[in-house]
Design an enzyme around this catalytic site. Structure first.
Site, mmCIF file in Angstrom:
data_model
loop_
_atom_site.group_PDB
_atom_site.id
_atom_site.type_symbol
_atom_site.label_atom_id
_atom_site.label_comp_id
_atom_site.label_asym_id
_atom_site.label_seq_id
_atom_site.Cartn_x
_atom_site.Cartn_y
_atom_site.Cartn_z
ATOM 1 N N LYS A 139 0.865 -1.190 0.000
ATOM 2 C CA LYS A 139 0.000 0.000 0.000
ATOM 3 C C LYS A 139 0.897 1.234 0.000
ATOM 4 O O LYS A 139 1.214 1.811 1.038
ATOM 5 C CB LYS A 139 -0.903 -0.045 1.238
ATOM 6 C CG LYS A 139 -2.322 0.384 0.949
ATOM 7 C CD LYS A 139 -3.252 0.073 2.080
ATOM 8 C CE LYS A 139 -4.309 1.133 2.243
ATOM 9 N NZ LYS A 139 -5.141 1.448 1.107
HETATM 10 N N1 PMP Z 1 -7.892 -2.165 -3.114
HETATM 11 C C1 PMP Z 1 -7.309 -0.971 -2.946
HETATM 12 C C2 PMP Z 1 -6.595 -0.360 -4.099
HETATM 13 C C3 PMP Z 1 -7.370 -0.314 -1.706
HETATM 14 O O1 PMP Z 1 -6.811 0.873 -1.533
HETATM 15 C C4 PMP Z 1 -8.083 -0.922 -0.642
HETATM 16 C C5 PMP Z 1 -8.186 -0.226 0.687
HETATM 17 N N2 PMP Z 1 -7.091 -0.526 1.496
HETATM 18 C C6 PMP Z 1 -8.659 -2.174 -0.868
HETATM 19 C C7 PMP Z 1 -8.551 -2.770 -2.106
HETATM 20 C C8 PMP Z 1 -9.357 -2.898 0.248
HETATM 21 O O2 PMP Z 1 -8.401 -3.334 1.189
HETATM 22 P P1 PMP Z 1 -8.750 -3.607 2.703
HETATM 23 O O3 PMP Z 1 -9.907 -4.523 2.713
HETATM 24 O O4 PMP Z 1 -7.516 -4.222 3.254
HETATM 25 O O5 PMP Z 1 -9.081 -2.293 3.322
#
Ligand code: PMP
Length: 293
Positions: A153
């Site tokens: 991320k």
């Molecule tokens: N895809 C992207 C590109 C994101 O930024 C997020 C948010 N973190 C998600 C999917 C969903 O991830 P999570 O369930 O870990 O929040």
């Protein structure tokens, strides 16, 4: 506004007033996007405030920092404990949590290593509100996994999400659904995608997407609820034959999707697997947190 004059943040081991802090204008994180972050939620439960999957999120933060060669000298457990303290000091139990590790001043195009570790908390509703969301197939693709670590991320990756979301907004949609470099469905700007078709759920496999922690939680709930969920590639034309769809993410939780471009999903939301999973997810975060193994 995300903070007021009393809001405290965590910064490199100290609790400080947000209003008195500013980022260094020479930070590499600002100039070249070399920073990593997380989005986490805390929920008020019968047993007090509970951070949902805090350790998993902080493990991913440390993994992302490692990929970008940024120093994050804490364990997931330490970061989770600091976060509980921070929530307590800010009097928040229903909160969004934003840890950020950003590169210090360093103007070369290489990782200098030194980083600032910050955690901010604020009250934030669901990413897409409480209604149904309308998606547009984006003309932007998700970053090619050969150009970056898509499972990390990294702040800089989110320029792609901003471009796609801007384009969707320009066409009066709520968000974008992006394809990967092979023209398979990948994910929305900040959420993973699931579609329901002929009594099964489908979601894109990992490789070209952020492996969402909510996505994994939903797949675990599918097992509990005996819903068949397949991780498979599919194309935009497959979605146009689907019965229903939803997005998942920490900020989005489980958000129904009512249409993709001109195609309206025919099954009433209340009858979809998405509706059962949305209820199971809320029950989990408010009543069964941590999730039983
Ligand atoms: N895809 C992207 C590109 C994101 O930024 C997020 C948010 N973190 C998600 C999917 C969903 O991830 P999570 O369930 O870990 O929040």
């Amino acid at each position: 506004m995300y903070y007021n004059e009393n809001t405290l943040i965590f910064r490199d081991g100290e609790f400080e007033l947000a209003a008195e802090r500013s980022a260094d204008l020479y930070a590499q994180g600002l100039h070249y996007g070399n920073a990593v972050f997380e989005g986490i939620r805390a929920y008020p439960t019968e047993a007090g405030v509970k951070i949902f999957k805090g350790i998993e999120h902080y493990e991913r933060l440390i993994y992302s920092a490692g990929r970008m060669r940024l120093k994050c000298p804490y364990t997931p457990e330490q970061l989770e404990n600091y976060t509980y303290d921070l929530l307590d000091k800010n009097g928040l139990d229903d909160a969004y949590i934003r840890p950020l590790v950003y590169a210090k001043p360093y103007m070369k195009l290489a990782s200098g290593g030194d980083a600032v570790v910050v955690i901010q908390v604020w009250s934030w509703g669901k990413l897409y509100g409480d209604g149904h969301t309308r998606l547009m197939t984006s003309s932007f693709q998700r970053p090619n996994p050969k150009s970056c670590f898509v499972d990390a991320k990294v702040t800089g990756h989110y320029v792609n999400s901003i471009l796609a979301a801007n384009e969707a907004a320009d066409h009066d949609f709520d968000d974008a659904l992006l394809l990967d470099m092979n023209e398979n469905i990948a994910e929305a700007s900040a959420a993973n995608f699931f579609m329901q078709k002929d009594g099964k759920l489908y979601t894109p496999p990992i490789g070209n997407i952020l492996p969402g922690i909510t996505r994994q939680t939903i797949m675990d709930l599918c097992e509990e609820l005996e819903i068949e969920c397949l991780e498979e590639h599919f194309k935009p034309e497959d979605i146009r034959k689907a019965d229903g769809a939803f997005l998942t993410g920490t900020a989005a939780e489980v958000t129904p999707v009512s249409c993709i471009d001109k195609y309206e999903f025919p099954m009433p939301w209340a009858e979809t697997f998405g509706a059962s999973l949305q209820e199971a997810y809320r029950d989990l975060v408010y009543h069964r947190n941590p999730m039983p193994v």
